[in-house]
Design a protein around this motif. Structure first.
Motif, PDB file in Angstrom:
ATOM      1  N   ASN A 341       0.858  -1.188   0.000  1.00 24.59           N
ATOM      2  CA  ASN A 341       0.000   0.000   0.000  1.00 24.59           C
ATOM      3  C   ASN A 341       0.898   1.243   0.000  1.00 24.59           C
ATOM      4  OD1 ASN A 341      -2.031   1.841   0.199  1.00 24.59           O
ATOM      5  ND2 ASN A 341      -2.580   1.363   2.322  1.00 24.59           N
ATOM      6  N   VAL A 342       0.976   1.928  -1.170  1.00 25.40           N
ATOM      7  CA  VAL A 342       1.828   3.111  -1.328  1.00 25.40           C
ATOM      8  C   VAL A 342       0.977   4.365  -1.198  1.00 25.40           C
ATOM      9  CG1 VAL A 342       3.374   4.356  -2.897  1.00 25.40           C
ATOM     10  CG2 VAL A 342       3.362   1.845  -2.875  1.00 25.40           C
ATOM     11  N   LEU A 356      -7.056  11.451   6.779  1.00 26.13           N
ATOM     12  CA  LEU A 356      -7.218  10.004   6.622  1.00 26.13           C
ATOM     13  C   LEU A 356      -5.858   9.338   6.383  1.00 26.13           C
ATOM     14  CD1 LEU A 356      -8.985   7.479   6.278  1.00 26.13           C
ATOM     15  CD2 LEU A 356      -9.239   8.086   3.844  1.00 26.13           C
ATOM     16  N   LEU A 357      -5.032   9.967   5.541  1.00 19.81           N
ATOM     17  CA  LEU A 357      -3.714   9.408   5.239  1.00 19.81           C
ATOM     18  C   LEU A 357      -2.873   9.285   6.516  1.00 19.81           C
ATOM     19  CD1 LEU A 357      -1.469  10.345   2.222  1.00 19.81           C
ATOM     20  CD2 LEU A 357      -0.490  10.214   4.504  1.00 19.81           C
ATOM     21  N   LEU A 358      -2.887  10.318   7.356  1.00 19.49           N
ATOM     22  CA  LEU A 358      -2.091  10.300   8.588  1.00 19.49           C
ATOM     23  C   LEU A 358      -2.589   9.229   9.563  1.00 19.49           C
ATOM     24  CD1 LEU A 358      -1.507  14.129   9.233  1.00 19.49           C
ATOM     25  CD2 LEU A 358       0.031  12.463   8.183  1.00 19.49           C
ATOM     26  N   GLU A 359      -3.906   9.010   9.578  1.00 16.11           N
ATOM     27  CA  GLU A 359      -4.468   7.952  10.441  1.00 16.11           C
ATOM     28  C   GLU A 359      -3.998   6.579   9.961  1.00 16.11           C
ATOM     29  OE1 GLU A 359      -8.677   8.455  10.298  1.00 16.11           O
ATOM     30  OE2 GLU A 359      -8.691  10.228  11.608  1.00 16.11           O
ATOM     31  N   GLN A 360      -4.044   6.377   8.637  1.00 15.50           N
ATOM     32  CA  GLN A 360      -3.608   5.095   8.074  1.00 15.50           C
ATOM     33  C   GLN A 360      -2.115   4.863   8.291  1.00 15.50           C
ATOM     34  OE1 GLN A 360      -4.902   5.647   4.006  1.00 15.50           O
ATOM     35  NE2 GLN A 360      -6.779   4.454   4.340  1.00 15.50           N
ATOM     36  N   LEU A 361      -1.345   5.934   8.249  1.00 17.55           N
ATOM     37  CA  LEU A 361       0.103   5.826   8.477  1.00 17.55           C
ATOM     38  C   LEU A 361       0.380   5.397   9.912  1.00 17.55           C
ATOM     39  CD1 LEU A 361       2.892   6.365   7.113  1.00 17.55           C
ATOM     40  CD2 LEU A 361       2.817   8.637   8.164  1.00 17.55           C
ATOM     41  N   GLU A 362      -0.365   5.996  10.836  1.00 21.32           N
ATOM     42  CA  GLU A 362      -0.125   5.718  12.253  1.00 21.32           C
ATOM     43  C   GLU A 362      -0.625   4.335  12.661  1.00 21.32           C
ATOM     44  OE1 GLU A 362      -0.119   8.288  16.399  1.00 21.32           O
ATOM     45  OE2 GLU A 362      -1.378   8.946  14.731  1.00 21.32           O
ATOM     46  N   ASN A 363      -1.677   3.844  12.003  1.00 23.01           N
ATOM     47  CA  ASN A 363      -2.171   2.511  12.388  1.00 23.01           C
ATOM     48  C   ASN A 363      -1.522   1.390  11.570  1.00 23.01           C
ATOM     49  OD1 ASN A 363      -3.565   2.186   9.908  1.00 23.01           O
ATOM     50  ND2 ASN A 363      -5.429   3.139  10.722  1.00 23.01           N
ATOM     51  N   THR A 365      -1.554   0.865   8.217  1.00 29.48           N
ATOM     52  CA  THR A 365      -2.195   0.452   6.967  1.00 29.48           C
ATOM     53  C   THR A 365      -1.320   0.784   5.765  1.00 29.48           C
ATOM     54  OG1 THR A 365      -4.343   0.916   7.978  1.00 29.48           O
ATOM     55  CG2 THR A 365      -4.306   0.634   5.582  1.00 29.48           C
ATOM     56  N   ILE A 366      -0.619   1.914   5.851  1.00 25.90           N
ATOM     57  CA  ILE A 366       0.275   2.337   4.764  1.00 25.90           C
ATOM     58  C   ILE A 366       1.632   1.670   4.948  1.00 25.90           C
ATOM     59  CG2 ILE A 366       1.551   4.298   3.799  1.00 25.90           C
ATOM     60  CD1 ILE A 366      -0.924   6.022   4.431  1.00 25.90           C
ATOM     61  N   ASP A 367       2.109   0.985   3.903  1.00 23.95           N
ATOM     62  CA  ASP A 367       3.414   0.305   3.969  1.00 23.95           C
ATOM     63  C   ASP A 367       4.559   1.229   3.576  1.00 23.95           C
ATOM     64  OD1 ASP A 367       2.215  -2.240   4.561  1.00 23.95           O
ATOM     65  OD2 ASP A 367       1.600  -2.316   2.451  1.00 23.95           O
ATOM     66  N   CYS A 368       4.268   2.116   2.617  1.00 25.69           N
ATOM     67  CA  CYS A 368       5.346   2.941   2.051  1.00 25.69           C
ATOM     68  C   CYS A 368       4.812   4.341   1.799  1.00 25.69           C
ATOM     69  CB  CYS A 368       5.819   2.291   0.756  1.00 25.69           C
ATOM     70  SG  CYS A 368       6.872   3.325  -0.235  1.00 25.69           S
ATOM     71  N   LEU A 369       5.463   5.353   2.382  1.00 26.68           N
ATOM     72  CA  LEU A 369       5.022   6.739   2.219  1.00 26.68           C
ATOM     73  C   LEU A 369       6.050   7.499   1.386  1.00 26.68           C
ATOM     74  CD1 LEU A 369       2.902   8.874   2.974  1.00 26.68           C
ATOM     75  CD2 LEU A 369       4.346   9.503   4.923  1.00 26.68           C
ATOM     76  N   ILE A 370       5.570   8.078   0.274  1.00 26.24           N
ATOM     77  CA  ILE A 370       6.428   8.881  -0.607  1.00 26.24           C
ATOM     78  C   ILE A 370       6.034  10.337  -0.428  1.00 26.24           C
ATOM     79  CG2 ILE A 370       7.290   9.148  -2.969  1.00 26.24           C
ATOM     80  CD1 ILE A 370       7.354   6.249  -2.080  1.00 26.24           C
ATOM     81  N   ASP A 378       5.379  17.915  12.051  1.00 33.12           N
ATOM     82  CA  ASP A 378       5.195  17.350  13.397  1.00 33.12           C
ATOM     83  C   ASP A 378       4.057  16.338  13.494  1.00 33.12           C
ATOM     84  OD1 ASP A 378       7.290  18.844  14.305  1.00 33.12           O
ATOM     85  OD2 ASP A 378       6.055  20.467  15.106  1.00 33.12           O
ATOM     86  N   ASP A 379       2.976  16.537  12.714  1.00 33.67           N
ATOM     87  CA  ASP A 379       1.811  15.659  12.866  1.00 33.67           C
ATOM     88  C   ASP A 379       1.933  14.363  12.071  1.00 33.67           C
ATOM     89  OD1 ASP A 379       1.658  16.913  10.437  1.00 33.67           O
ATOM     90  OD2 ASP A 379      -0.513  17.223  10.474  1.00 33.67           O
ATOM     91  N   VAL A 380       3.077  14.156  11.405  1.00 31.79           N
ATOM     92  CA  VAL A 380       3.283  12.922  10.634  1.00 31.79           C
ATOM     93  C   VAL A 380       3.940  11.874  11.534  1.00 31.79           C
ATOM     94  CG1 VAL A 380       4.404  11.882   8.632  1.00 31.79           C
ATOM     95  CG2 VAL A 380       3.534  14.230   8.488  1.00 31.79           C
ATOM     96  N   SER A 381       3.167  10.805  11.862  1.00 29.86           N
ATOM     97  CA  SER A 381       3.679   9.756  12.760  1.00 29.86           C
ATOM     98  C   SER A 381       3.522   8.378  12.118  1.00 29.86           C
ATOM     99  CB  SER A 381       2.909   9.774  14.084  1.00 29.86           C
ATOM    100  OG  SER A 381       3.079  11.006  14.738  1.00 29.86           O
ATOM    101  N   PHE A 382       4.600   7.610  12.140  1.00 29.53           N
ATOM    102  CA  PHE A 382       4.575   6.241  11.618  1.00 29.53           C
ATOM    103  C   PHE A 382       4.268   5.268  12.754  1.00 29.53           C
ATOM    104  CE2 PHE A 382       7.197   8.641   8.752  1.00 29.53           C
ATOM    105  CZ  PHE A 382       7.019   8.076   7.499  1.00 29.53           C
ATOM    106  N   GLN A 383       3.742   4.080  12.388  1.00 34.97           N
ATOM    107  CA  GLN A 383       3.550   3.057  13.409  1.00 34.97           C
ATOM    108  C   GLN A 383       4.886   2.394  13.739  1.00 34.97           C
ATOM    109  OE1 GLN A 383       1.851  -0.964  12.641  1.00 34.97           O
ATOM    110  NE2 GLN A 383       0.156  -0.275  13.944  1.00 34.97           N
ATOM    111  N   ASN A 384       5.615   1.985  12.708  1.00 30.97           N
ATOM    112  CA  ASN A 384       6.921   1.332  12.944  1.00 30.97           C
ATOM    113  C   ASN A 384       7.800   1.423  11.697  1.00 30.97           C
ATOM    114  OD1 ASN A 384       5.349  -0.375  11.438  1.00 30.97           O
ATOM    115  ND2 ASN A 384       6.085  -2.249  12.404  1.00 30.97           N
ATOM    116  N   VAL A 385       8.302   2.606  11.427  1.00 34.08           N
ATOM    117  CA  VAL A 385       9.136   2.796  10.243  1.00 34.08           C
ATOM    118  C   VAL A 385      10.501   2.144  10.481  1.00 34.08           C
ATOM    119  CG1 VAL A 385       9.969   5.079  10.985  1.00 34.08           C
ATOM    120  CG2 VAL A 385      10.030   4.466   8.574  1.00 34.08           C
ATOM    121  N   GLY A 386      10.938   1.346   9.503  1.00 30.95           N
ATOM    122  CA  GLY A 386      12.221   0.648   9.648  1.00 30.95           C
ATOM    123  C   GLY A 386      13.262   1.084   8.648  1.00 30.95           C
TER     124      GLY A 386
END
Length: 685
Positions: A341-342, A356-363, A365-370, A378-386
């Motif tokens: 999910n890009v 909606l995008l930021l919610e999906q990023l934090e939970n 749902t989004i695998d790759c953010l470009i 500041d409001d951009v938060s990942f669940q577990n960026v590696g």
């Protein structure tokens, strides 16, 4: 690192006897605040006062000679406050007339039969020296026994004279104790002087040989201390307890590679293996992936992102422009299909869509953010960026890259650049990184044919472009300026060129793109060019990076001599992205040797790595990326282009010292403390 710490506790200028508030204020304007600043305020050049033989001196050259006065000096006054002192000297059995303007006091200082030293311009026909300076016998300025003297010349301001600066520095050097950074073994191995001897010689060398030895010692010291910091930082980065091990599913990754519609090049495979080894290791990855334009770095990045997905981690890719972000998002979505999910995040994504995008990023749902720098808000938060990837990383400031990195704490970091970095810069600027290079183009790609044409050959070039358009291809026409400039009236501007081409080819066939256009207009033009609704795109360098239209096979770069080699190469890389033969025509009538040399180099090679080396040689390290962006070290003496061999030696010696364990003994405590204290001040990211 701007300088080497020389003194344990450098005292203030106020403590220097005879130095008053006015002179201190002038020194402060020169960024001199204490005695260490003073002794490291090195001369910008040296006046060579070596005594020469007039029989061998070139006519009209500046010479320093010594001789005997054989007639009483005369002084003549003329005009307002103007005078001329004439002295006849016997120099090497040659009768010479020495003339000094506006120095009437010399008449009283010079006596018959005095031995004097004169510096001035030698006029062989008149047997005359137009003097600039005269030293009488016994003067402290008189040449030494070897007949050589180099006078230091400093950059000064009104309120302080050269002689005053020389006297102050000489006095301070006699009063301080200079710390030694290099071990006796290292100095002996490379035949280097002590730093105390070195600093004194940089100010008051007796001859050129001594000055060169001092320069060599100080340059090596700067490079060695810099490389120690690099090596130490690398060790700290990799040894962090917080580093993430990516246990990716190798079988899934191999299946993904097998399903690709093309075969990876050997260079791509090699880079992927290097990166995957880093991901698997219990160390934080800190790698630079560099490759020529069109070499397939994006595919390598995609494989890394997919590997992260199989291990349950997210990835982020930050690029410098919205156009490039959109192109990456589109190509990666097509490449991954339903496997990942890009999502795309730029300044244009707003309101409910952004929320909606930021919610999906934090939970998760989004695998790759470009995205662009919007990723670091500041409001951009990942669940577990590696994995964090920065494309065209030199276009971002240090703080921007650091902010993205911190989104994932001690996550793995991959920097990518299509501007091949010369080895000398890779060692110095990116010395704390591991470097992977892709020096191979995908199969089927043909080298771009590059030609140089003068402005008067423009019509012939247009005919060549028309021929390509008739084959169903597309073309770029690149221009250096958006609108006309008073100072560069001879440089074609992009708006005028666009109007001219639209008149020639007809309305609707030509598009205009430049940085001052609103983002939605730029995007619309680019999309229309991508869909082949436009045949010709007239643009500034906004298309330099990342724009990918395989059907474009012809490029004209107008006033090409206005660009550096790396920019020209990046622009040229927008064509040649399919199996069709592509062409790049440089239109230029350069008036300088440098401009002519650039044009010749561009027509001789399409190798970006070779071009980057030549560009570095021609422009110097400070201009290669732009000093502020690159974090290039600001050395006082060392030059990473001219001293690249010394840089490599310093790197090897620094690495050996740290690896040997000696660095952690009491013997190196002061040096270790210096390195650790200065890590935070290093902006090479």
């Amino acid at each position: 690192m701007s300088k080497v710490n020389l003194i344990d506790q450098p005292y203030a200028l106020e403590q220097i006897k005879g130095l008053g508030p006015k002179r201190i204020a002038v020194l402060n304007e020169l960024n001199i605040y204490n005695v260490e600043d003073l002794v490291l305020y090195l001369p910008v050049r040296y006046e060579d006062n070596s005594i020469v033989d007039l029989n061998e001196a070139e006519d009209q050259s500046t010479v320093t000679v010594t001789g005997e006065v054989y007639s009483t000096p005369t002084v003549a006054f003329f005009g307002r406050n103007r005078s001329k002192v004439t002295v006849h000297l016997m120099i090497n059995n040659i009768a010479v007339k020495a003339v000094f303007f506006n120095q009437p006091y010399l008449k009283k200082k010079i006596n018959l039969h005095d031995h004097v030293t004169v510096k001035g311009k030698w006029n062989r026909a008149k047997q005359e020296i137009n003097g600039m300076r005269m030293f009488t016998t016994g003067s402290e300025d008189l040449q030494n026994a070897d007949g050589e003297q180099l006078d230091p010349v400093y950059r000064i301001k009104e309120g302080i004279k050269q002689k005053t600066m020389r006297d102050i520095i000489r006095k301070v050097l006699d009063d301080i104790e200079i710390r030694e950074w290099l071990s006796d073994d290292l100095r002996e191995k490379y035949k280097l002087e002590s730093l105390a001897t070195t600093i004194r010689a940089l100010h008051y060398a007796d001859n050129k040989k001594e000055l060169l030895k001092a320069r060599r010692t100080y340059a090596f010291t700067e490079l060695f201390l810099f490389e120690l910091r690099m090596q130490w930082l690398n060790r700290l980065e990799k040894a962090s307890d917080e580093a993430i091990e990516i246990n990716y599913d190798l079988a899934e990754v191999k299946k993904f590679i097998d399903d690709l519609p093309f075969e990876l090049t050997d260079a791509q495979k090699h880079s992927v293996n290097e990166i995957f080894r880093d991901l698997k290791a219990p160390l934080r990855m800190h790698r630079l992936l560099q490759g020529d334009v069109g070499s397939g770095k994006t595919v390598v990045a995609a494989l890394c992102m997919f590997a992260l997905k199989t291990a349950g981690y997210q990835s982020a890719l930050m690029v410098p422009t919205e156009i490039l972000a959109e192109q990456h998002a589109e190509s990666l979505t097509e490449l991954f299909g339903d496997r990942m999910n890009v999502a795309l995040l730029t300044g244009s994504v707003k309101g409910k869509k952004r929320k909606l995008l930021l919610e999906q990023l934090e939970n998760g749902t989004i695998d790759c953010l470009i995205g662009t720098h919007a990723l670091i808000q500041d409001d951009v938060s990942f669940q577990n960026v590696g994995l964090v990837i920065t494309d065209e990383q030199h276009r971002f400031g240090v703080n921007q890259r650091q902010a993205l990195r911190e989104k994932g704490a001690m996550t793995n970091v991959l920097f990518m650049t299509a501007t091949p970095i010369p080895r000398t810069l890779a060692i110095s600027v990116f010395g704390e990184m591991d470097v992977s290079s892709i020096k191979q183009l995908p199969k089927g790609r043909k080298p771009i044919k590059t030609m140089w044409a003068k402005h008067e050959q423009y019509d012939t070039v247009l005919n060549q472009m028309t021929s390509e358009l008739e084959k169903g291809r597309q073309a770029y026409v690149i221009c250096p300026l958006i609108e006309s400039s008073e100072h560069l009236e001879d440089v074609q501007n992009v708006v005028a060129l666009y109007e001219s081409l639209e008149e020639h080819y007809g309305a609707g066939r030509v598009g205009l793109l430049h940085g001052k256009m609103p983002a939605d207009e730029k995007d619309d033009v680019m999309q229309r060019f991508n869909r082949h609704e436009i045949d010709i795109l007239v643009s500034t360098t906004v298309v330099e990076v990342g724009v990918n239209v395989p059907n474009a096979t012809f490029m004209i770069i107008y006033d090409a001599d206005r660009f550096g080699l790396s920019t020209l190469h990046q622009l040229r890389g927008r064509v040649g992205r399919s199996d069709h033969q592509s062409y790049c025509v440089l239109i230029a009538s350069p008036k300088t040797e440098t401009g002519i040399e650039r044009m010749n180099i561009m027509t001789q090679t399409t190798d970006g790595f070779e071009l980057s080396e030549r560009d570095l040689e021609m422009r110097g390290p400070g201009d290669f990326f732009g000093v502020k962006q690159s974090g290039l070290p600001d050395f006082l003496v060392a030059n990473i282009v001219e001293d690249y061999r010394m840089l490599e030696v310093a790197r090897d010696e620094a690495g050996e010292l740290i690896q040997s364990g000696k660095f952690f003994t009491d013997e190196y405590e002061v040096l270790r403390n210096f390195v650790e204290e200065n890590l935070l001040h290093t902006s090479f990211d």
